[in-house]
Motif scaffolding. Structure first.
Motif, mmCIF file in Angstrom:
data_model
loop_
_atom_site.group_PDB
_atom_site.id
_atom_site.type_symbol
_atom_site.label_atom_id
_atom_site.label_comp_id
_atom_site.label_asym_id
_atom_site.label_seq_id
_atom_site.Cartn_x
_atom_site.Cartn_y
_atom_site.Cartn_z
ATOM 1 N N MET A 1 46.793 -7.020 -2.302
ATOM 2 C CA MET A 1 48.129 -7.208 -1.728
ATOM 3 C C MET A 1 48.456 -6.012 -0.838
ATOM 4 O O MET A 1 48.158 -4.867 -1.176
ATOM 5 N N HIS A 2 49.080 -6.290 0.312
ATOM 6 C CA HIS A 2 49.398 -5.241 1.275
ATOM 7 C C HIS A 2 50.914 -5.167 1.458
ATOM 8 O O HIS A 2 51.556 -6.167 1.793
ATOM 9 N N PRO A 3 51.523 -4.003 1.255
ATOM 10 C CA PRO A 3 52.980 -3.876 1.412
ATOM 11 C C PRO A 3 53.413 -4.057 2.861
ATOM 12 O O PRO A 3 52.630 -3.883 3.799
ATOM 13 N N HIS A 4 54.701 -4.408 3.049
ATOM 14 C CA HIS A 4 55.291 -4.445 4.388
ATOM 15 C C HIS A 4 55.361 -3.024 4.930
ATOM 16 O O HIS A 4 55.770 -2.093 4.220
ATOM 17 N N THR A 5 55.002 -2.850 6.193
ATOM 18 C CA THR A 5 55.017 -1.517 6.797
ATOM 19 C C THR A 5 55.641 -1.579 8.188
ATOM 20 O O THR A 5 55.801 -2.651 8.770
ATOM 21 N N SER A 6 55.969 -0.417 8.722
ATOM 22 C CA SER A 6 56.537 -0.306 10.055
ATOM 23 C C SER A 6 55.494 -0.682 11.100
ATOM 24 O O SER A 6 54.290 -0.406 10.923
ATOM 25 N N PRO A 7 55.898 -1.279 12.210
ATOM 26 C CA PRO A 7 54.920 -1.608 13.266
ATOM 27 C C PRO A 7 54.243 -0.383 13.850
ATOM 28 O O PRO A 7 53.184 -0.500 14.473
ATOM 29 N N ASN A 8 54.831 0.802 13.663
ATOM 30 C CA ASN A 8 54.235 2.033 14.187
ATOM 31 C C ASN A 8 53.431 2.794 13.139
ATOM 32 O O ASN A 8 52.988 3.916 13.392
ATOM 33 N N ASP A 9 53.248 2.193 11.962
ATOM 34 C CA ASP A 9 52.485 2.841 10.892
ATOM 35 C C ASP A 9 51.000 2.558 11.107
ATOM 36 O O ASP A 9 50.564 1.403 11.084
ATOM 37 N N HIS A 10 50.213 3.619 11.316
ATOM 38 C CA HIS A 10 48.790 3.468 11.613
ATOM 39 C C HIS A 10 47.939 3.320 10.359
ATOM 40 O O HIS A 10 46.735 3.055 10.448
ATOM 41 N N ARG A 11 48.538 3.491 9.193
ATOM 42 C CA ARG A 11 47.765 3.512 7.949
ATOM 43 C C ARG A 11 47.507 2.098 7.415
ATOM 44 O O ARG A 11 48.271 1.173 7.689
ATOM 45 N N ARG A 12 46.468 1.955 6.613
ATOM 46 C CA ARG A 12 46.169 0.710 5.905
ATOM 47 C C ARG A 12 46.495 0.896 4.432
ATOM 48 O O ARG A 12 46.246 1.966 3.860
ATOM 49 N N TYR A 13 47.056 -0.139 3.809
ATOM 50 C CA TYR A 13 47.499 -0.065 2.415
ATOM 51 C C TYR A 13 46.837 -1.171 1.595
ATOM 52 O O TYR A 13 46.545 -2.258 2.103
ATOM 53 N N HIS A 14 46.677 -0.889 0.325
ATOM 54 C CA HIS A 14 46.212 -1.928 -0.600
ATOM 55 C C HIS A 14 46.787 -1.632 -1.986
ATOM 56 O O HIS A 14 46.699 -0.505 -2.480
ATOM 57 N N TYR A 15 47.380 -2.660 -2.569
ATOM 58 C CA TYR A 15 47.968 -2.527 -3.911
ATOM 59 C C TYR A 15 47.213 -3.439 -4.874
ATOM 60 O O TYR A 15 46.882 -4.577 -4.538
ATOM 61 N N PHE A 16 46.953 -2.917 -6.075
ATOM 62 C CA PHE A 16 46.342 -3.741 -7.125
ATOM 63 C C PHE A 16 46.674 -3.116 -8.484
ATOM 64 O O PHE A 16 47.258 -2.024 -8.574
ATOM 65 N N VAL A 17 46.322 -3.807 -9.527
ATOM 66 C CA VAL A 17 46.567 -3.356 -10.891
ATOM 67 C C VAL A 17 45.238 -3.339 -11.630
ATOM 68 O O VAL A 17 44.498 -4.343 -11.629
ATOM 69 N N LEU A 18 44.915 -2.185 -12.249
ATOM 70 C CA LEU A 18 43.678 -2.097 -13.021
ATOM 71 C C LEU A 18 43.783 -2.945 -14.293
ATOM 72 O O LEU A 18 44.870 -3.354 -14.710
ATOM 73 N N ALA A 19 42.644 -3.151 -14.930
ATOM 74 C CA ALA A 19 42.618 -3.942 -16.158
ATOM 75 C C ALA A 19 43.479 -3.313 -17.252
ATOM 76 O O ALA A 19 44.019 -4.018 -18.112
ATOM 77 N N ASN A 20 43.634 -1.980 -17.206
ATOM 78 C CA ASN A 20 44.484 -1.317 -18.208
ATOM 79 C C ASN A 20 45.961 -1.318 -17.822
ATOM 80 O O ASN A 20 46.784 -0.651 -18.458
ATOM 81 N N GLN A 21 46.291 -2.071 -16.742
ATOM 82 C CA GLN A 21 47.669 -2.262 -16.261
ATOM 83 C C GLN A 21 48.232 -1.068 -15.502
ATOM 84 O O GLN A 21 49.439 -0.978 -15.276
ATOM 85 N N LEU A 22 47.366 -0.136 -15.096
ATOM 86 C CA LEU A 22 47.803 0.949 -14.220
ATOM 87 C C LEU A 22 48.063 0.385 -12.825
ATOM 88 O O LEU A 22 47.189 -0.245 -12.220
ATOM 89 N N LYS A 23 49.274 0.598 -12.292
ATOM 90 C CA LYS A 23 49.624 0.160 -10.939
ATOM 91 C C LYS A 23 49.039 1.143 -9.928
ATOM 92 O O LYS A 23 49.218 2.362 -10.069
ATOM 93 N N VAL A 24 48.388 0.624 -8.885
ATOM 94 C CA VAL A 24 47.677 1.482 -7.936
ATOM 95 C C VAL A 24 48.032 1.084 -6.505
ATOM 96 O O VAL A 24 48.003 -0.089 -6.148
ATOM 97 N N LEU A 25 48.374 2.092 -5.697
ATOM 98 C CA LEU A 25 48.560 1.902 -4.262
ATOM 99 C C LEU A 25 47.600 2.843 -3.543
ATOM 100 O O LEU A 25 47.622 4.056 -3.775
ATOM 101 N N LEU A 26 46.766 2.278 -2.670
ATOM 102 C CA LEU A 26 45.814 3.070 -1.890
ATOM 103 C C LEU A 26 46.252 3.093 -0.436
ATOM 104 O O LEU A 26 46.712 2.082 0.101
ATOM 105 N N ILE A 27 46.086 4.250 0.204
ATOM 106 C CA ILE A 27 46.467 4.407 1.606
ATOM 107 C C ILE A 27 45.284 5.008 2.360
ATOM 108 O O ILE A 27 44.852 6.126 2.062
ATOM 109 N N GLU A 28 44.774 4.253 3.290
ATOM 110 C CA GLU A 28 43.702 4.756 4.156
ATOM 111 C C GLU A 28 44.345 5.322 5.409
ATOM 112 O O GLU A 28 44.936 4.603 6.206
#
Length: 929
Positions: A1-28
């Motif tokens: 899942m990818h969050p809503h971002t600004s049109p001028n945001d150059h970064r890539r995002y990815h959200y997921f949840v690990l099997a242990n239910q840890l919420k994770v957001l990654l930003i490239e």
């Protein structure tokens, strides 16, 4: 899942949840200079056991002191620092947040260490007592902190069953071992029962591809246990009926007067899309013409007004309206609150209009669209918290959303801002008190609000107030030009457009940060401003009067995303403007036309003078280490005298003297100007013309004011004592570089980089001398400087200086034991810090302005320093460090002897500066423009 971002945001995002239910957001983020990570836990001091208050805070401390995989205390911090990074954590009411950053190539190794905090901490029994001492030192450090003192009274006047009522910091009493149980056992039990993956969020930001980051997270964080705790249980109400309708009087240590009206509400996080309280705060907190603040200010009753802040949690919210009071305002409490309710009635009648909401939305939309980047470490720690407050798809955008005006929802909250749903808090030196708060001994009293007052406030005299009150008009400063202008010529550094006597103008149309924003810096040098302590005091007073005069005229600009600030300095004063560039020229013209602020109103003059006096007097009541830092520059810079010298000068200034002073101020000036951002060359030349027309029409061109810095060569150890009304003692050691070259800067910067973490570990973690322990670089008038400092509740100045000198003497030996790999890595870590890219337009502007102020007109000093750092050998560094030994060094030692150590002898080794004025007359100086 990818969050809503600004049109001028150059970064890539990815959200997921690990099997242990840890919420994770990654930003490239390919543009970030450092990789960063933050892990937030949904546990704070609200979770402390009643008989172990401060446990969550203590646990935060202990997690830094070793894990089963990396057991050595301090190894994590040393690794981070060696590779150009930083780390920290904080504990709040409902959350704890841990974060770090470092060089990209070591990010995976950093994650490997970081993850172990939450999998296998050792809670080393040898360190439990030492860190308990550190927590106690932190508590004692802030024993006289006014915010903490007032906060404790708030805790004692809420529902005692609510977890906010608990003591959050902890000390030796709450964290003591007890018969039959040790603190460590309870600490481990608390950790296991509250630190669970399903109550955690993790955010990473790095140039590494999202797939690589996901693999790291899976590998290192999947082992965090999931205790399946679920959502925290609801709290009891923050206030019962007995805690409403009350008036709390609090006596401060410093001279301060503040009235706070609190309206308790339910939680509001679910309304993040429309933000009804943001809208109400916007109307109530207005400071423009017709505002509640403007009316009360004209009466001479208030100095500040803020609306909407206050204690909040996932299921409660205090909506506060706070007034900074004058001495006269202290006696107008009833009328001030009556005017508040009259203004709330005006909002109900006229304020619930969609166009007002749309103005606020328009500005937030523009700020979001062109938001300036922040450091990766700040971004990840912020977003880790947002994962608890917003749905994952809105984690980036949620702070800025204002999707539409919901009049009924705004009216719903407005109906709760009434005299029958409030409590009052008055902080005043004249407070009548009958009890003391626990832990901080704050004197206070609680009484019911007078029923006669309540009756008046339920039906305020609208006719009396509304002739003076009005809601904000249409904002003329809202930027309509939101497309950045084309860059005609690309330059990597500012170009000098004007270079003649009395004016030097620098310009850079930024080609990297393509945002419709700009920053203007205007330094006005005038010898008249700093000719004597009387002139310096007058200059600082004039700046305060100018800002006070401008506030009402320019408040709308601040609401439209613009900002400005003025401050006095060693050569005169500086004016800075920032924000959206298109409306800035209009704002600059308004500011300049009012630079002499017309006829000085005697009432406002006396009030601003009184406020400045109060501010300077309060400086003398601050923490010991803060007092020493402030005094250091006063000793070394004659154009920056200590406040105790300025106070009698300020007392003798009258409003009749100001017109002549202002006239003389602008008689001969030098302007140094930098325009950076979305400005074309033609626009900047027009700004230069505006400056010359408004500021220097009758001025003679002048040179820059000379800045003097005391030369410490040949002085040995100089000692200077400062009195501070505090239990703790403090010592600050300052070493000065005689030179200003990049080579000099390289040596001092590397010394601080090498010494800092070791000094902290030895004197704080190992010796437990205090909570405030550190080193730093302090450049003054272009001369590099090195400082070491400690504030301690347990040791007097002589013991502190002895410990510091032992460290200084022994550190060269420690450096010799460092492996060659560690030596090269440490240098590389520092070089990487110097090579960091500017995070945003504003940080680049600030860096360029520092270059202008330091006469680095090639704008490459950092690069030059980095080159020298690469060349410095360990042998050269050892020779430099050995010169810092007390027996060899020229240095300045400032100290404060705490009330707890008055029986101890003062410092003995060194030459005292007893009479600063006499010492200055016989001293030598460096002079820099």
């Amino acid at each position: 899942m990818h969050p809503h971002t600004s049109p001028n945001d150059h970064r890539r995002y990815h959200y997921f949840v690990l099997a242990n239910q840890l919420k994770v957001l990654l930003i490239e983020d390919p543009q970030t200079d450092k990789s960063a990570a933050s892990l937030a836990v949904q546990v704070g001091h609200f979770s402390d056991p009643l008989d172990r208050q401060g446990m969550a805070h203590f646990l935060e401390h202990m997690l830094f002191l070793g894990t089963a995989t990396y057991p050595e205390p301090g190894e994590y911090q040393a690794f981070i620092q060696r590779h150009g990074g930083s780390n920290n954590a904080w504990t709040g009411t409902e959350y704890t947040n841990f974060f770090f950053d470092l060089q990209h190539e070591f990010f995976e190794q950093g994650l490997a260490r970081f993850a172990q905090f939450f999998i296998c901490p050792t809670f080393d029994a040898r360190l439990v007592d030492k860190e308990r001492q550190a927590v106690d030192s932190e508590y004692r450090l802030k024993y006289k902190d006014e915010v903490r003192r007032v906060y404790q009274v708030h805790k004692e006047t809420v529902n005692p069953a609510h977890p906010f009522a608990k003591f959050s910091v902890g000390n030796l009493d709450t964290l003591a071992d007890r018969a039959g149980t040790e603190l460590r056992e309870e600490l481990i039990a608390f950790y296991r029962s509250h630190y669970s993956a399903d109550r955690m969020s993790l955010v990473l930001q790095s140039p590494a591809p999202l797939s690589q980051q996901a693999a790291w997270v899976e590998h290192y964080f999947s082992e965090i246990p999931n205790q399946q705790l679920g959502a925290p249980a609801p709290c009891p109400p923050l206030y019962l009926a007995a805690q409403l309708g009350i008036r709390v009087e609090i006596k401060p240590i410093k001279e301060s007067r503040k009235l706070t009206v609190t309206f308790p509400l339910a939680g509001v996080e679910q309304h993040y899309r429309s933000k009804p309280l943001t809208f109400l705060s916007h109307l109530l907190g207005d400071e423009g013409p017709g505002s509640l603040y403007a009316y009360l200010k004209r009466q001479g009753w208030v100095t500040t007004l803020s609306a909407g802040g206050g204690l909040s949690g996932h299921d409660f919210k205090d909506f506060c309206v706070s007034f900074g009071l004058t001495r006269d305002g202290l006696h107008q409490e009833v009328t001030i609150i009556e005017s508040l309710f009259a203004f709330l009635a005006l909002i109900r009648e006229q304020g619930l209009a969609a166009w007002r909401y749309d103005e606020k939305k328009q500005v937030l939309d523009a700020i979001y669209r062109f938001q300036e980047g922040i450091r990766a470490i700040d971004n990840v720690s912020h977003l880790a918290m947002n994962l608890f407050h917003y749905p994952a798809e809105e984690v980036v955008r949620g702070d800025y959303l204002m999707e539409g005006f919901d009049e009924s929802l705004v009216a719903h909250y407005l109906e709760q801002l009434t005299p029958d749903n409030m409590r009052l808090q008055l902080v005043s030196p004249l407070a009548k008190t009958d009890r003391q708060a626990a832990w901080y001994d704050t004197p206070y009293r609680v009484e019911p609000i007078d029923p006669i007052w309540l009756k008046l406030w339920r039906q305020p005299r609208q006719a009396l107030f509304c002739q003076h009150l009005a809601l904000p008009a249409v904002n003329p400063f809202i930027c309509q030009q939101l497309e950045p202008q084309a860059v005609s010529e690309v330059h990597s550094q500012p170009q000098r457009l004007v270079g003649r006597p009395g004016l030097r103008l620098w310009h850079l149309h930024d080609a990297d940060f393509r945002v419709p924003k700009g920053n203007l810096f205007i330094a006005v040098d005038s010898e008249h401003a700093v000719r004597s302590p009387r002139h310096i005091a007058t200059m600082r007073l004039i700046i305060e009067l100018w800002l006070d005069h401008l506030n009402e005229l320019t408040y709308a600009a601040g609401m439209a995303g613009l900002n400005y600030h003025a401050y006095a300095h060693q050569g005169g004063y500086t004016l800075q403007l920032g924000g959206f560039s298109a409306p800035q020229v209009r704002l600059l013209g308004l500011i300049l036309k009012n630079r002499t602020f017309g006829r000085v109103d005697p009432q406002r003059f006396n009030l601003i003078k009184q406020q400045l006096t109060q501010s300077w007097e309060n400086q003398l009541k601050g923490r010991p280490i803060s007092l020493l830092f402030n005094h250091l520059t006063s000793v070394l810079q004659p154009n920056n005298p200590p406040v105790e010298d300025l106070l009698p000068q300020l007392e003798g200034i009258s409003h009749e003297q100001l017109p002549e002073f202002v006239q003389q101020l602008y008689k001969a000036v030098h302007l140094e100007v930098l325009a950076h951002g979305d400005w074309t060359q033609q626009q900047v030349r027009e700004i230069a013309g505006l400056l010359e027309r408004e500021m220097t029409p009758l001025s003679l061109p002048s040179r820059e004011t000379r800045r003097a810095l005391m030369d410490l060569r040949g002085q040995g150890s100089l000692l200077r004592q400062r009195h501070c009304p505090h239990q703790d003692s403090a010592v600050l050691i300052y070493y000065q570089s005689p030179g200003t070259s990049p080579r000099d800067i390289a040596h001092f910067t590397l010394a601080n980089h090498l010494m800092g973490p070791v000094f902290f570990h030895h004197l704080r973690t190992e010796q437990q001398l205090g909570y405030v322990v550190g080193t730093g670089t302090l450049p003054l008038n272009r001369h590099p400087g090195l400082i070491l400092y400690v504030q301690s509740p347990v040791a007097g100045p002589q013991a502190l200086l002895d410990a510091m000198d032992i460290f200084i003497d022994e550190f060269p030996t420690l450096l010799q034991t460092m492996s060659e790999e560690e030596w090269q890595q440490s240098k590389a870590g520092l070089i990487s810090q110097l090579a960091e890219k500017d995070a945003n337009l504003r940080s680049r502007s600030q860096r360029l302005w520092v270059c202008v102020g330091g006469r680095d007109f090639s704008f490459d000093q950092k690069e030059q320093v980095a080159l020298y750092l690469e060349q410095i050998s360990r042998a050269q560094m050892l020779r430099f460090l050995r010169k810092l030994r007390a027996s060899f060094a020229d240095r300045l030692v400032l100290f404060s002897q705490g009330e707890a150590h008055q029986e101890e002898a003062p410092l003995a080794q060194g030459r005292y500066i007893d009479d600063l004025a006499a010492f200055r007359q016989t001293s030598q100086y460096f002079f820099n423009l």
